[in-house]
Design an enzyme around this catalytic site. Sequence first.
Site, PDB file in Angstrom:
ATOM      1  N   GLU A  65       0.870  -1.191   0.000  1.00  0.00           N
ATOM      2  CA  GLU A  65       0.000   0.000   0.000  1.00  0.00           C
ATOM      3  C   GLU A  65       0.897   1.228   0.000  1.00  0.00           C
ATOM      4  OE1 GLU A  65      -3.105  -0.486  -0.207  1.00  0.00           O
ATOM      5  OE2 GLU A  65      -3.347  -2.537   0.508  1.00  0.00           O
ATOM      6  N   CYS A  83      -2.053   9.331   4.298  1.00  0.00           N
ATOM      7  CA  CYS A  83      -1.957   8.922   2.900  1.00  0.00           C
ATOM      8  C   CYS A  83      -3.216   9.373   2.158  1.00  0.00           C
ATOM      9  CB  CYS A  83      -1.785   7.427   2.803  1.00  0.00           C
ATOM     10  SG  CYS A  83      -2.948   6.557   3.831  1.00  0.00           S
TER      11      CYS A  83
HETATM   12  P1  NAD Z   1       8.551   4.997   4.069  1.00  0.00           P
HETATM   13  O1  NAD Z   1       8.290   4.316   2.781  1.00  0.00           O
HETATM   14  O2  NAD Z   1       9.693   5.912   4.160  1.00  0.00           O
HETATM   15  O3  NAD Z   1       8.787   3.896   5.226  1.00  0.00           O
HETATM   16  C1  NAD Z   1       7.840   2.881   5.486  1.00  0.00           C
HETATM   17  C2  NAD Z   1       8.552   1.700   6.116  1.00  0.00           C
HETATM   18  O4  NAD Z   1       9.450   1.120   5.177  1.00  0.00           O
HETATM   19  C3  NAD Z   1       9.384   2.058   7.344  1.00  0.00           C
HETATM   20  O5  NAD Z   1       9.223   1.048   8.301  1.00  0.00           O
HETATM   21  C4  NAD Z   1      10.811   2.069   6.794  1.00  0.00           C
HETATM   22  O6  NAD Z   1      11.799   1.773   7.760  1.00  0.00           O
HETATM   23  C5  NAD Z   1      10.733   0.946   5.766  1.00  0.00           C
HETATM   24  N1  NAD Z   1      11.731   1.017   4.691  1.00  0.00           N
HETATM   25  C6  NAD Z   1      12.371   2.111   4.200  1.00  0.00           C
HETATM   26  N2  NAD Z   1      13.186   1.759   3.183  1.00  0.00           N
HETATM   27  C7  NAD Z   1      13.045   0.426   3.026  1.00  0.00           C
HETATM   28  C8  NAD Z   1      13.605  -0.536   2.113  1.00  0.00           C
HETATM   29  N3  NAD Z   1      14.464  -0.177   1.161  1.00  0.00           N
HETATM   30  N4  NAD Z   1      13.218  -1.822   2.222  1.00  0.00           N
HETATM   31  C9  NAD Z   1      12.324  -2.207   3.161  1.00  0.00           C
HETATM   32  N5  NAD Z   1      11.779  -1.359   4.050  1.00  0.00           N
HETATM   33  C10 NAD Z   1      12.126  -0.056   3.978  1.00  0.00           C
HETATM   34  O7  NAD Z   1       7.182   5.707   4.477  1.00  0.00           O
HETATM   35  P2  NAD Z   1       6.859   6.568   5.774  1.00  0.00           P
HETATM   36  O8  NAD Z   1       7.539   7.884   5.676  1.00  0.00           O
HETATM   37  O9  NAD Z   1       7.055   5.747   6.999  1.00  0.00           O
HETATM   38  O10 NAD Z   1       5.270   6.758   5.603  1.00  0.00           O
HETATM   39  C11 NAD Z   1       4.700   7.721   4.795  1.00  0.00           C
HETATM   40  C12 NAD Z   1       4.293   7.118   3.459  1.00  0.00           C
HETATM   41  O11 NAD Z   1       3.405   6.044   3.656  1.00  0.00           O
HETATM   42  C13 NAD Z   1       3.536   8.113   2.587  1.00  0.00           C
HETATM   43  O12 NAD Z   1       3.963   7.963   1.272  1.00  0.00           O
HETATM   44  C14 NAD Z   1       2.081   7.670   2.744  1.00  0.00           C
HETATM   45  O13 NAD Z   1       1.253   8.049   1.685  1.00  0.00           O
HETATM   46  C15 NAD Z   1       2.247   6.194   2.835  1.00  0.00           C
HETATM   47  N6  NAD Z   1       1.099   5.560   3.481  1.00  0.00           N
HETATM   48  C16 NAD Z   1       0.238   4.838   2.720  1.00  0.00           C
HETATM   49  C17 NAD Z   1      -0.877   4.255   3.301  1.00  0.00           C
HETATM   50  C18 NAD Z   1      -1.860   3.435   2.503  1.00  0.00           C
HETATM   51  O14 NAD Z   1      -2.702   2.782   3.091  1.00  0.00           O
HETATM   52  N7  NAD Z   1      -1.787   3.451   1.193  1.00  0.00           N
HETATM   53  C19 NAD Z   1      -1.108   4.423   4.672  1.00  0.00           C
HETATM   54  C20 NAD Z   1      -0.195   5.173   5.416  1.00  0.00           C
HETATM   55  C21 NAD Z   1       0.908   5.735   4.815  1.00  0.00           C
END
Ligand code: NAD
Length: 524
Positions: free
Chosen positions: A283, A317
Amino acid sequence: MTFRNEPLLDFSRQENRARFAESLKDVRRKFGSDYPLWIAGEKLETKKWCDSINPAAPEEIVGRVPAAGRTEADQAVIHATEHFPEWAATPANERAKFLFRAAEIMRSRRLELAAWELFEVGKGWREADADVAEAIDYLEYYGQEMLRLSEPRVTQKLPGESNVYVYEPRGLAVVIAPWNFPLAILAGMTAAALVTGNCAIVKPAEQSPVTGALLVEILREAGVPESACQLLQGGGELGAYVVRHSAVHLIAFTGSRDVGLEILRTAYDRQPGQEHVKRVVCEMGGKNAIIVDQDADLDEAVVHILESAFGYQGQKCSAASRLILVDEIHDLLLDRLIEAVRSLKIGPPEDPRNFIGPVIDAAAHAKIMSYVDLGKWEGRCVLEREAPTKGFFVGPTIFSEVQPEHRLANEEIFGPVLAALKAKDFNHALQIANRSAYALTGGVFSRSPAHIEKARREFRVGNLYINRGITGAIVERQPFGGLKLSGIGSKAGGPDYLLQFLEPRTISENTLRHGFVPPEELKH
Ligand code: NAD
């Protein structure tokens, strides 16, 4: 059993306000504690500690967690793999009971959990409470969904042959979550993985590790076996390592588009010794638009736009970040919105009068401010509120005259910045809205049945909201998830979600007698 959403707390009642203020004080007294990793039965520490800070007052350390490295990740994978057959064989109704018990524990710790969120990720009172209520909903809903799915289904009734369709767990699931709904999203993905019989390795976001540790503590207290649910703390490097691991079967990810696409790429790359294709539940972000039609009720629209664009500082999001206004009402609506946003109070979320709190961290602050600078080039800044300089605050900002091809209209900013675009008419507004590569939520304010019908058919988003705000999806009522680059999962909180964590099998048996059972077998 009927599923019922957890009601939100009514903060207009004095006793609820007093209880929550008390919880905030209690939680403050526990600031700075250590939260170890949980690998199998052991609480582990490592040499490297990371601080979780209060974004409204970055000098305050909410808690500390040890960063897991490859050694800890490998250990967790080994324990999960060994334990998987036992957990998978645990009857579905027992696994569901663990979730129901965890929901009960969350209810009893509800205000405390909301208080931790307020300090760790800067959520306001209502937002923090809603996140805990949603986490409870996921535990209850997925528990009940699993009871439904665990009944073997007879595909067709034939004389002499039985045909059944059953679901089995996939194996080892890694849960990688964002910080913006630090309990609900983490709890939802973890509950789904566990109740379907997968062992879960939980990796909360590095900005919200304390809330993550509390979730795992609650699941353990509810009776979830040690090796079925383990906790690793760390950032992207750790996440990337576990995603690549050959023993992992499923990755449940919610987060940004770039990380999601990277996970999809690496997860589908087969590692040496890997004998399965990994499943990725993914997501991602959004660039969500609200369209305001010429005949819309503007008073209603302003209230909902304000909440959708600036609630939790635009860090949802589902938040509105594009406002597409039909020419006739463009100036009028914008003027009213600007006045409404001017009235919002900005400051630490501990004070419930503050509507705008801090953004999550220094990196987010810098990124959002760079978009504010860009906006001044691309569009016309019609509102830029001043924000406190202590803490990571960004004042709500609105740009008009943004063009559909501008970066401001296409890139996810994830902060309190709204780009207004002008459309010739409703059809044009829809065209602009659909230009985005993201397609998570979208909204329409209109009184025209024909336009509403057109939006239902043609506004390509995962969650469409008509004449209401576009955030705050409720479990079961509004299953949540996007199209296009916003995601590839089945909707969270909906009837198809658990299927992603399961593998279907068909078993056919000829039930006509074929001769006699050998006498020696009869003896057993
Ligand atoms: P992010 O993608 O930076 O991080 C999310 C998670 O991924 C964290 O736990 C992070 O440590 C991990 N991560 C980072 N790099 C990685 C890699 N290379 N491999 C595996 N894991 C990795 O996102 P964020 O800043 O924590 O959250 C905000 C984002 O999430 C926004 O883009 C928002 O729109 C999205 N979001 C989407 C939904 C949905 O339901 N579609 C819900 C909430 C947030």
